[in-house]
Enzyme design. Structure first.
Site, PDB file in Angstrom:
ATOM      1  N   LYS A  28     -11.732  -3.345 -32.136  1.00  0.00           N
ATOM      2  CA  LYS A  28     -10.615  -4.004 -31.455  1.00  0.00           C
ATOM      3  C   LYS A  28     -11.063  -5.217 -30.638  1.00  0.00           C
ATOM      4  O   LYS A  28     -10.231  -5.981 -30.136  1.00  0.00           O
ATOM      5  CB  LYS A  28      -9.887  -2.994 -30.569  1.00  0.00           C
ATOM      6  CG  LYS A  28      -9.203  -1.915 -31.382  1.00  0.00           C
ATOM      7  CD  LYS A  28      -8.868  -0.700 -30.558  1.00  0.00           C
ATOM      8  CE  LYS A  28      -8.400   0.428 -31.469  1.00  0.00           C
ATOM      9  NZ  LYS A  28      -9.442   0.890 -32.411  1.00  0.00           N
ATOM     10  N   LEU A  98     -13.367  10.580 -34.901  1.00  0.00           N
ATOM     11  CA  LEU A  98     -12.575  11.800 -34.979  1.00  0.00           C
ATOM     12  C   LEU A  98     -13.136  12.870 -34.055  1.00  0.00           C
ATOM     13  O   LEU A  98     -14.334  13.117 -34.041  1.00  0.00           O
ATOM     14  CB  LEU A  98     -12.555  12.324 -36.417  1.00  0.00           C
ATOM     15  CG  LEU A  98     -11.802  11.457 -37.438  1.00  0.00           C
ATOM     16  CD1 LEU A  98     -12.049  11.971 -38.843  1.00  0.00           C
ATOM     17  CD2 LEU A  98     -10.319  11.435 -37.119  1.00  0.00           C
TER      18      LEU A  98
END
Length: 277
Positions: A28, A98
């Site tokens: 990001k 995850l």
């Protein structure tokens, strides 16, 4: 927290003679459109500046950003005693992990357990994922390859469609998507992307002995003491113009129209935005 915290931690590592400093960055940070991504890009830029200061022997020029006077008095002797340190500062950039805090799967499981709906921002939104063991292993290896100033980019394979992830998790839980458990599309938030880029267009890729780890060559950046102090003051004062302040420091940051305010999102909402849910 991201920017000034990174700066102070990096400065402490330098003063105390750490061999390596590895910043955990994110995809990001590439051409960011929201304040979280812009803050992580600033962290990368700071790490590169520390690396350059070490390589050029100009660590004395790094600004001393102490929040409290008593901290300055306590730490100045340490700074003066360590003028020739060779800490290697690097960053490792990758996507979502995850099972980490804010991970999308536990969030989806909670929504499924409540009978739905499962909330996805957009049917076409995609994100990169890896497991905790994969991320830890590659970060450790990247640290070994460090020479100072690199931004390592981890190959996270093919991106995952969040909608498919939600539907598969519903099926694995013994339910039918859109029948037993509804899926609701909430729409992209200001500054949210359908996909996350891994590397800026201006950066090239160099190889390493590990085919899953690459090295980018980001745009040079010099720490400006006035700007960092201005940012620190804006943060501690919780000023409304902090997004504009960050935008002036990060050339690749382009805030979305009708973009963010410090009042717009809670931490949980920001975590969900990062995951695309």
């Amino acid at each position: 927290n991201n920017v000034i915290g990174t700066y102070k931690t990096a400065y402490a590592a330098l003063c105390h003679g750490c061999d390596r400093f590895v910043l955990i960055s994110t995809d990001k940070a590439v051409n960011p459109t929201n304040i979280m991504g812009a803050s992580k890009r600033l962290c990368e830029m700071i790490i590169q500046s520390f690396a350059r200061a070490v390589q050029t022997g100009k660590t004395d020029d790094l600004p001393k950003l102490f929040t409290h006077q008593e901290c300055a008095e306590e730490n100045l002797p340490i700074i003066e005693a360590h003028q020739n340190l060779k800490t290697q500062f690097v960053a490792v950039r990758f996507g979502n992990v995850l099972g980490s805090n804010g991970s999308v799967i536990p969030l989806f499981k909670k929504q499924i357990a409540k009978g739905g709906p499962v909330r996805v921002t957009h049917p076409d939104i995609i994100r990169y994922f890896m497991t905790i063991p994969e991320a830890v292993s590659l970060v450790m290896q990247a640290g070994i390859y460090a020479k100072g100033g690199e931004i390592f980019v981890l190959d996270m394979g093919a991106p995952v469609k969040i909608d498919d992830l939600a539907r598969n998790l519903i099926k694995l839980s013994g339910f039918k998507p859109d029948v037993d458990i509804p899926i609701v599309y909430t729409g992209l938030r200001p500054g949210e992307k359908l996909y996350e880029e891994k590397l800026m267009a201006e950066e090239g890729l160099q190889t390493t002995p590990n085919e899953l780890i690459h090295i980018g060559n980001p745009i040079p950046f010099d720490v400006d003491e006035v700007q960092l102090r201005q940012l620190m003051e804006a943060a501690y004062e919780n000023r409304e113009d902090i997004v504009d302040t960050v935008a002036k420091m990060v050339p690749t940051y382009h805030p979305a129209p009708n973009g963010e305010s410090k009042k717009d999102a809670t931490f949980e909402e920001l975590s969900r935005q990062a995951m695309g849910v």
